[in-house]
Design a protein around this motif. Structure first.
Motif: not given
Ligand code: NAD
Length: 308
Positions: A211-231
């Motif tokens: 299921g790997r894709n760009w959203s998971l790699e650099v833009y995770n939509p779930w708040p708190g999963v990725m520190e610098n993502a807009p989420a």
């Protein structure tokens, strides 16, 4: 050093013009917004009082505008820029607009002895600031090659999709796919969470799986999963829902024009329309997570039959 006129200094155009000035080009910039003009001045651009003044003595014109109607109003007509520019001036329109509109304006430019390419971008506000945009170009090879030194000061990739308008087609194909995998990613994370799987753990598992894709790699939509993502920043900044909705509309128009079937793109547009109607048009597009999360939560409410 090239004399460059830059029209449209918004979220994207502002940092793009700043990078051109920083690279040593002579940038004369214009925007309807005084705030945007002031920021461009601070970034080392000269600020003009009008589009007409901005293009005086320009060798290259770059535009980064919100819509096709505005691009047409800036370039076409008796007062438009095409009527003012000397022969052989190179025009680079980086706005995301309909391919038909891009072709129409480029044809009018050619008719006047000017050179024009469509060069919409992928990468968003962060890449615009970092000078790492990808330019997706349509036009002749010679004109795109002539644009490379200017584009190279704003991005790291300059790709040719084909003739005039092809850059816009490739751009909307990319954004349609982006919307689809962002929605799919958000849906998978919401489903996992309702069954007690931590979204951070699930993200790691899907990143190591098919299921790997760009959203998971650099833009995770779930708040708190990725520190610098807009989420993780209240879905502020990034790429607005309104703009994604616009781009999906351009994709569907292009599909209809050729009688092509784009069922996933149509569903994605419908979901983004719902999200906009709920008042989230100015949030980052990964905020579609909240729509899917709410729906999954609602499914848990009494009265929903999960047996089928
Ligand atoms: P924006 O709304 O922040 O900026 C557009 C700017 O154009 C505004 O400052 C506005 O005042 C100015 N403008 C409008 N009409 C004008 C005119 N007649 N003359 C001069 N200036 C005028 O939009 P943005 O986010 O910078 O996006 C610009 C384009 O780039 C859009 O086509 C968008 O789809 C595309 N794009 C945006 C992103 C993103 O992440 N924001 C990413 C890729 C592509």
């Amino acid at each position: 050093m090239t004399r460059i006129a830059f029209i449209g200094l918004g979220n994207m155009g502002g940092p793009m013009a700043a990078n051109l000035a920083q690279a040593g080009h002579d940038v004369q910039a214009f925007d309807l917004s005084e705030t945007a003009c002031a920021a461009a001045r601070d970034a080392g651009c000269r600020v003009a009082d009008s589009t007409a003044q901005a293009v005086e003595a320009a060798e290259v014109v770059v535009s980064m505008l919100p819509s096709g109607a505005i691009v047409e109003s800036v370039y076409l007509g008796d007062d438009g820029l095409l009527a003012r520019l000397p022969e052989n001036t190179l025009i680079i329109d980086s706005s995301t607009i309909a391919a038909d509109t891009a072709r129409r304006v480029a044809q009018a430019a050619t008719h006047r002895g000017l050179r024009m390419i469509d060069a919409p971008v992928s990468g968003g506000v962060a890449a615009a600031a970092a000078g790492t945009l990808t330019f997706i170009c349509g036009g002749s090879e010679a004109d795109i090659d002539a644009a490379r030194p200017v584009l190279g000061a704003m991005g790291k990739n300059v790709l040719r999709a084909g003739d005039s308008g092809a850059g816009q087609i490739a751009k909307i194909c990319n954004n349609m796919l982006l919307a689809v995998h962002m929605i799919g990613t958000a849906e998978a994370l919401a489903l996992g969470e309702t069954h007690g799987v931590d979204p951070s753990v699930l993200s790691e598992i899907m990143l190591a799986s098919s299921g790997r894709n760009w959203s998971l790699e650099v833009y995770n939509p779930w708040p708190g999963v990725m520190e610098n993502a807009p989420a993780s920043k209240g879905y502020q900044g990034g790429f607005m829902v309104d703009l994604m909705h616009k781009d999906l509309g351009l994709a569907l128009d292009a599909a209809q024009h050729e009688g092509a079937s784009t069922p996933m793109g149509a569903l994605a547009r419908s979901l983004y329309a719902l999200h906009r109607q709920a008042g989230h048009g100015r949030l980052d597009f990964s905020s579609i997570q909240s729509l899917l999360r709410a729906q999954t939560d609602a499914d848990q409410s009494p009265g929903v039959d999960h047996s089928t």
